[in-house]
Design a protein around this motif. Sequence first.
Motif, PDB file in Angstrom:
ATOM      1  N   VAL A   1       0.911  -1.215   0.005  1.00  0.00           N
ATOM      2  CA  VAL A   1      -0.009  -0.008  -0.007  1.00  0.00           C
ATOM      3  C   VAL A   1       1.083   1.167  -0.039  1.00  0.00           C
ATOM      4  CG1 VAL A   1      -2.058  -1.211   1.100  1.00  0.00           C
ATOM      5  CG2 VAL A   1      -0.127   0.114   2.522  1.00  0.00           C
ATOM      6  N   GLY A   2       0.267   2.394  -0.143  1.00  0.00           N
ATOM      7  CA  GLY A   2       1.019   3.644  -0.202  1.00  0.00           C
ATOM      8  C   GLY A   2       1.544   3.866   1.120  1.00  0.00           C
ATOM      9  N   ASN A   3       2.318   5.115   1.229  1.00  0.00           N
ATOM     10  CA  ASN A   3       2.880   5.666   2.442  1.00  0.00           C
ATOM     11  C   ASN A   3       2.147   5.800   3.806  1.00  0.00           C
ATOM     12  OD1 ASN A   3       5.303   5.322   1.263  1.00  0.00           O
ATOM     13  ND2 ASN A   3       5.125   7.442   0.581  1.00  0.00           N
ATOM     14  N   HIS A   4       0.794   6.288   3.299  1.00  0.00           N
ATOM     15  CA  HIS A   4      -0.365   6.524   4.321  1.00  0.00           C
ATOM     16  C   HIS A   4      -1.703   5.584   4.148  1.00  0.00           C
ATOM     17  CE1 HIS A   4       2.334   9.796   5.111  1.00  0.00           C
ATOM     18  NE2 HIS A   4       2.241  10.096   4.019  1.00  0.00           N
ATOM     19  N   GLY A   5      -1.570   4.632   3.514  1.00  0.00           N
ATOM     20  CA  GLY A   5      -2.655   3.710   3.229  1.00  0.00           C
ATOM     21  C   GLY A   5      -2.805   2.523   4.407  1.00  0.00           C
ATOM     22  N   LEU A   6      -3.843   2.178   4.460  1.00  0.00           N
ATOM     23  CA  LEU A   6      -4.238   0.922   5.218  1.00  0.00           C
ATOM     24  C   LEU A   6      -3.890  -0.146   4.552  1.00  0.00           C
ATOM     25  CD1 LEU A   6      -7.573   2.215   6.519  1.00  0.00           C
ATOM     26  CD2 LEU A   6      -5.579   2.407   7.676  1.00  0.00           C
ATOM     27  N   PRO A   7      -3.259  -1.244   5.217  1.00  0.00           N
ATOM     28  CA  PRO A   7      -3.062  -2.721   4.664  1.00  0.00           C
ATOM     29  C   PRO A   7      -4.277  -3.211   4.141  1.00  0.00           C
ATOM     30  CG  PRO A   7      -3.019  -2.655   6.952  1.00  0.00           C
ATOM     31  CD  PRO A   7      -3.000  -1.270   6.642  1.00  0.00           C
ATOM     32  N   ILE A   8      -4.318  -3.718   3.043  1.00  0.00           N
ATOM     33  CA  ILE A   8      -5.574  -4.296   2.327  1.00  0.00           C
ATOM     34  C   ILE A   8      -5.042  -5.376   1.390  1.00  0.00           C
ATOM     35  CG2 ILE A   8      -5.529  -2.645   0.463  1.00  0.00           C
ATOM     36  CD1 ILE A   8      -8.597  -2.935   0.456  1.00  0.00           C
TER      37      ILE A   8
ATOM     38  N   ASN B   1      -9.947  -7.043   9.559  1.00  0.00           N
ATOM     39  CA  ASN B   1     -10.553  -6.268   8.223  1.00  0.00           C
ATOM     40  C   ASN B   1      -9.747  -6.003   6.960  1.00  0.00           C
ATOM     41  OD1 ASN B   1     -13.039  -5.279   7.275  1.00  0.00           O
ATOM     42  ND2 ASN B   1     -12.600  -2.949   8.165  1.00  0.00           N
ATOM     43  N   ILE B   2      -8.631  -6.641   6.784  1.00  0.00           N
ATOM     44  CA  ILE B   2      -7.565  -6.438   5.892  1.00  0.00           C
ATOM     45  C   ILE B   2      -8.224  -6.959   4.536  1.00  0.00           C
ATOM     46  CG2 ILE B   2      -5.268  -7.010   4.925  1.00  0.00           C
ATOM     47  CD1 ILE B   2      -4.309  -6.768   7.712  1.00  0.00           C
TER      48      ILE B   2
END
Length: 515
Positions: A384-391, A465-466
């Motif tokens: 994910v991006g630098n400020h994104g949540l793991p998904i 919730n990933i």
Amino acid sequence: MSTATVTHTSGAPGHKEIPILSLVDITKRFPGVIALNKVSFDVRAGEVHALLGENGAGKSTLMKVLAGKHKPNGGKILLEGKKKVFDNPKKAKQSGIVLIHQEQSLVPDMSVAENIFLGNLPKKWGNRIDWKTLHRESTEILDRLKCSFSSKDMVSDLSIAKKQMVEIARALVFTPKVVVFDEPTASLTDHEKPVLYDIINTLREQGVGIVYISHRMDEIFHLSQRISVLRDGEYNGTVNTVDTNEDEVTKLMIGRSSGRYGIAWNAARGTPLGHTFTFLMAKFGQPIINLRRIPGGYDFQDVSGEQLRPMFQSDAAFRACEYMLDILKYSPPNILNMAWYERAQSYASGESCMAYNYTLLAPLFELNQKSPAWGNTGYLPHPVGNHGLPITPIGGYALAIPSNLSEERVEAVWAALQSLTSASLSKLYIMNGSLVTPRFSVSRDPEVSSLSPVIGVVDEMARNNILQAWPRPPVPHMASIITIAGQEIHDVLSDRCSIKQALTSAQKKADKLLG
């Protein structure tokens, strides 16, 4: 011990085997980079000469110089011993040079026959097109290729594989002197490949020189008589195919034996690579379309006006391409053609140290004790991006009752659905090789959880919730925009164009699509 003889003089033939084509000391520069540095290559009449090299080695650039698409900064081209200058592709074709490449140049709004004879349509009195002759001769060529479609079919209605056969048909309008096949089987089915091989052998028998570019070693060793290798824009040697093997050729290509690469990732042309590009653009801070930023992410539910604008000409798009070019250096040579199963197999065999893949294919190594990856595998959510949540995006199959099912059968079908989705059958699936279950109760079963660590890892991702169903924005033509990205960026990775050229082309196509 090796018995192959590697020549480092351009693979020049003996005195009795004068090449029909010679490229001598070809140099090609682009802003900030030397794409080809005094590269020499030749092909003899009636020979298949394979041209190999890693992605970005300069193969396609060299062939574009030959075909008149790029003007060289140095060197010369000799055809049948005479110096030639090809200012454009038309002059090259008139001289007998035909280039068949992945980036198809067909006209979608014309028929198959019109595309085959494009620029050379048969005419009759009054300079009118002789349609009868056109379709008769086109049909003869299509019959030679064992094509299942008609000369009257519109190209826009054909599959990618059938369009590739039309590209090949163009080369059979006349007997050329040299034909370049650039990854010709990338979009062909297993049924169509032997037909292509027969055509190549027929051209050989007619004395045509064949240049064959492919990442598929089985094809190279099946078809070619010689193999030349480019590495980092320079000539790196020529070997006789019968005197070498895959390992020696790989050493010429990358400087070491085959068998160990960094990562097998989603890089196949079209939608697969389009998805990777979309993910990476987001990693660098910009969705593929101009979505409105909201707390926690972007608004993809209410999209209109300027928010629909594709963002191919953004800094994030450019950086995503640069990143992919970097990881190509650590990828298997055939990564640009790898499907899901092939990537999983590359990891399971120990060829690749990492892989981006379906959990559904984990049994290839989790249940195979002979796999080097057995017992040595860890799992991570999607980058994910630098400020994104793991998904981690999830997919699956939907079981449903058809609306046109007769009423008296609905109850029985409903009972079947309940049984198929029950905990007992879910456990049966997972105990027999699936390793994937949507039920927490099944995952917690000691007999199930002991099968593989991936079961517990996926279960934990779901609890945190990933795991997320991957919603595409409700945007017109979103799937087509992703496909455009995968086609244009593939040309960058295949060394067919620059990042700027690909992103400019993608932007124009996407803008036209959205009107």
